[in-house]
Motif scaffolding. Structure first.
Motif, PDB file in Angstrom:
ATOM      1  N   ALA A   1       0.833  -1.213   0.000  1.00 30.80           N
ATOM      2  CA  ALA A   1       0.000   0.000   0.000  1.00 30.80           C
ATOM      3  C   ALA A   1       0.863   1.256   0.000  1.00 30.80           C
ATOM      4  N   ILE A   2       2.085   1.122   0.448  1.00 28.95           N
ATOM      5  CA  ILE A   2       2.984   2.280   0.407  1.00 28.95           C
ATOM      6  C   ILE A   2       3.413   2.515  -1.040  1.00 28.95           C
TER       7      ILE A   2
ATOM      8  N   THR B   1      -5.042  -0.756  -0.735  1.00 24.22           N
ATOM      9  CA  THR B   1      -5.408  -0.342   0.619  1.00 24.22           C
ATOM     10  C   THR B   1      -5.079  -1.503   1.542  1.00 24.22           C
ATOM     11  N   ALA B   2      -4.306  -1.249   2.574  1.00 23.09           N
ATOM     12  CA  ALA B   2      -3.950  -2.325   3.492  1.00 23.09           C
ATOM     13  C   ALA B   2      -4.412  -1.982   4.892  1.00 23.09           C
ATOM     14  N   GLY B   3      -5.017  -2.941   5.548  1.00 19.88           N
ATOM     15  CA  GLY B   3      -5.455  -2.728   6.920  1.00 19.88           C
ATOM     16  C   GLY B   3      -5.049  -3.897   7.794  1.00 19.88           C
TER      17      GLY B   3
ATOM     18  N   VAL C   1      -2.754   3.021   4.298  1.00 19.44           N
ATOM     19  CA  VAL C   1      -2.249   2.098   5.320  1.00 19.44           C
ATOM     20  C   VAL C   1      -3.003   2.359   6.630  1.00 19.44           C
TER      21      VAL C   1
ATOM     22  N   ASP D   1       6.720   0.787   9.297  1.00 16.83           N
ATOM     23  CA  ASP D   1       5.846   1.531   8.376  1.00 16.83           C
ATOM     24  C   ASP D   1       6.112   3.032   8.464  1.00 16.83           C
TER      25      ASP D   1
ATOM     26  N   ASP E   1       9.193   3.712   6.472  1.00 20.04           N
ATOM     27  CA  ASP E   1       8.931   3.590   5.026  1.00 20.04           C
ATOM     28  C   ASP E   1       8.112   4.775   4.516  1.00 20.04           C
ATOM     29  N   LEU E   2       7.096   5.176   5.281  1.00 15.75           N
ATOM     30  CA  LEU E   2       6.229   6.297   4.868  1.00 15.75           C
ATOM     31  C   LEU E   2       6.996   7.608   4.839  1.00 15.75           C
TER      32      LEU E   2
END
Lengths: 64, 150
Positions: free
Chosen positions: A2-3, A9-11, B98, B115, B118-119
């Motif tokens: 998702a990045i 879309t990741a949840g 995310v 995350d 990475d973001l």
């Protein structure tokens, strides 16, 4: 994933806090991954096989 | 009492100082403390999740937290497709969306930290083949990862 992609879309869902989610998806093992409500698998997969599962779910979802 | 141990706090602070580039925002959906709590609707881990996020915010100027109430900010929640709490929506140099539902503790906390990095950098450790395949995705992929606390 998702990045990297605007189409993804990741949840992450902590199912012990949301038992109704665990029930709905019949979770027996974790992590359990569900893509577009159509393709699912339990346990960690290598990156390439994870991607195959995503690709498997996407065309069917767009046809609908 | 602090949720993060002093040693972890120092280690994270060093990691963020070294790895974070651009600011990252965590949209935190919760319920505001109210004298009227309906027992069935009480959020069991919202308060602790908020405390954890406050501690994380304190470790880097590049980490921002925006707190939203699920009920009074229903429009924002709807836009970010948040329907349960606690929820985190991460915003940085990501192309897709995310989200986390539930308290990111244990192993999930490590995933959250990864995350955030990475973001902040707009990069992942995915192979170039995977990144190319994702760039050509013919439709949307909604991926749910169901986990339990570890």
């Amino acid at each position: 994933m998702a990045i990297e992609s605007p189409m993804v879309t990741a949840g992450v869902i902590e199912v012990s806090e949301f038992p109704e989610v665990a029930q709905r998806y019949r979770v027996y093992g974790v992590p359990k991954v569900i893509v577009n409500e159509q393709v699912s698998f339990e346990g960690a997969l290598p990156e390439g096989r994870f991607l195959d599962k995503v690709l498997e779910a996407v065309p069917r979802a767009t046809r609908a | 009492m602090a949720l993060l141990r002093e040693a972890d706090r120092r280690q994270l602070s060093d990691l963020f100082a070294r790895e974070l580039q651009e600011p990252v925002t965590i949209h935190f959906f919760t319920q505001r403390a109210s004298p009227l709590i309906v027992p069935a609707q009480e959020c069991a881990t919202c308060r602790e999740t908020g405390e954890l996020l406050e501690e994380v915010r304190g470790l880097s100027e590049k980490i921002r937290i925006e707190t939203h109430d699920l009920v009074t900010e229903g429009e924002t929640a709807g836009r970010m497709r948040v329907d349960r709490i606690p929820a985190l929506v991460l915003q940085g140099k990501n192309r897709g969306t995310v989200r986390y539902f539930g308290m990111p503790a244990g192993y999930e906390f490590a995933v959250l930290v990864e995350d955030l990095v990475d973001l902040s950098r707009g990069t992942t450790r995915l192979s170039s083949a995977t990144r190319e395949a994702l760039a050509d995705l013919p439709g949307r992929a909604h991926i749910k990862v169901l986990v339990t606390p570890t």
